[in-house]
Design a protein around this motif. Structure first.
Motif, PDB file in Angstrom:
ATOM      1  N   PRO A  46       0.833  -1.202   0.000  1.00 39.71           N
ATOM      2  CA  PRO A  46       0.000   0.000   0.000  1.00 39.71           C
ATOM      3  C   PRO A  46       0.864   1.248   0.000  1.00 39.71           C
ATOM      4  N   ARG A  47       0.741   2.073  -1.052  1.00 37.65           N
ATOM      5  CA  ARG A  47       1.544   3.286  -1.148  1.00 37.65           C
ATOM      6  C   ARG A  47       0.666   4.464  -1.556  1.00 37.65           C
ATOM      7  N   ALA A  48      -0.487   4.568  -0.959  1.00 42.19           N
ATOM      8  CA  ALA A  48      -1.406   5.627  -1.332  1.00 42.19           C
ATOM      9  C   ALA A  48      -0.774   6.996  -1.157  1.00 42.19           C
ATOM     10  N   SER A  49      -0.007   7.169  -0.096  1.00 38.39           N
ATOM     11  CA  SER A  49       0.661   8.448   0.135  1.00 38.39           C
ATOM     12  C   SER A  49       2.042   8.177   0.733  1.00 38.39           C
ATOM     13  N   ALA A  50       3.062   8.707   0.074  1.00 43.79           N
ATOM     14  CA  ALA A  50       4.432   8.529   0.556  1.00 43.79           C
ATOM     15  C   ALA A  50       4.686   9.454   1.732  1.00 43.79           C
ATOM     16  N   PRO A  51       5.489   9.020   2.697  1.00 48.55           N
ATOM     17  CA  PRO A  51       5.845   9.918   3.801  1.00 48.55           C
ATOM     18  C   PRO A  51       6.575  11.138   3.264  1.00 48.55           C
ATOM     19  N   SER A  52       6.316  12.282   3.831  1.00 47.97           N
ATOM     20  CA  SER A  52       6.934  13.521   3.366  1.00 47.97           C
ATOM     21  C   SER A  52       8.460  13.442   3.460  1.00 47.97           C
TER      22      SER A  52
END
Length: 209
Positions: free
Chosen positions: A26-32
């Motif tokens: 799951p990579r819906a949103s990468a860490p900043s």
């Protein structure tokens, strides 16, 4: 022993449970500030190949690495002497790299993830999702094959020159449990929803084997 914790740009020149089937992480949103690292990029960092897109060669020749916790500056060890159900648990407790600290990172092109195999017992690292309480999502080197529970995304922060692991099975980041006591002190668990600090951050070292 070669450190591989530098930024990707700098390194261009410097260098007993059944798991589910494998699936994309799951990579819906990468860490900043963090980027997922492919096999080709990781091999480039270690100075193994000049071609970062040569993922087929990367899959054939896994890299042997050691993980060092940023929080306590200890290397991650496979605890072969721990008793069941914690035999093979991963803990950041060693001052130096020996046999129990060697980990093979094996790339899977289909899922774009890594399987991590401990060279101490030749077992793949599993996220124990069926464990409960303080042991839930514990990392243990206990599987003879790499399924969904044995898949990880490797992340790199160029500014910090640090690394993080995310479980492909539950989407959570691996933390070093610095606040634990007893036999699970400094154990690794996939339980953080984000990379919030040094508990989720690691240095990587290429062992060249």
């Amino acid at each position: 022993m070669t450190s591989v914790l530098l930024s990707l740009s700098a390194l261009v020149t410097a260098s007993a449970l059944a798991a589910p089937t494998a699936q994309a992480a799951p990579r819906a949103s990468a860490p900043s500030g963090w980027d997922a690292v492919s096999a080709g990029e990781l091999r480039e960092i270690a100075g193994v190949t000049d071609n970062p897109d040569d993922v087929s060669a990367a899959a054939e020749e896994p890299l042997t690495l050691a993980l060092e916790s940023v929080k306590n500056a200890k290397f991650v060890t496979t605890e072969l002497n721990h008793t069941a159900p914690n035999t093979g648990v991963l803990r950041a407790r060693s001052d130096k790299i020996g046999g129990w600290e060697s980990l093979s990172f094996e790339w899977d092109e289909a899922t774009q993830t890594y399987a991590v195999r401990s060279l101490a017992n030749n077992r793949y690292v599993t996220v124990e999702q069926n464990y409960t309480g303080a042991s839930e999502n514990l990392l243990r080197a206990r599987s003879t094959s790499a399924g969904g529970w044995e898949r990880f995304v490797l992340w790199h922060n160029e500014e910090l020159d640090r690394w993080a692991l995310q479980s492909a099975s539950n989407g959570l980041f691996v933390a070093m449990e610095n606040g634990y006591t007893g036999s699970l002190q400094y154990a690794l668990r996939a339980r953080s929803t984000d990379i919030t600090g040094s508990w989720e951050e690691f240095n990587l070292y290429d062992l060249g084997v």
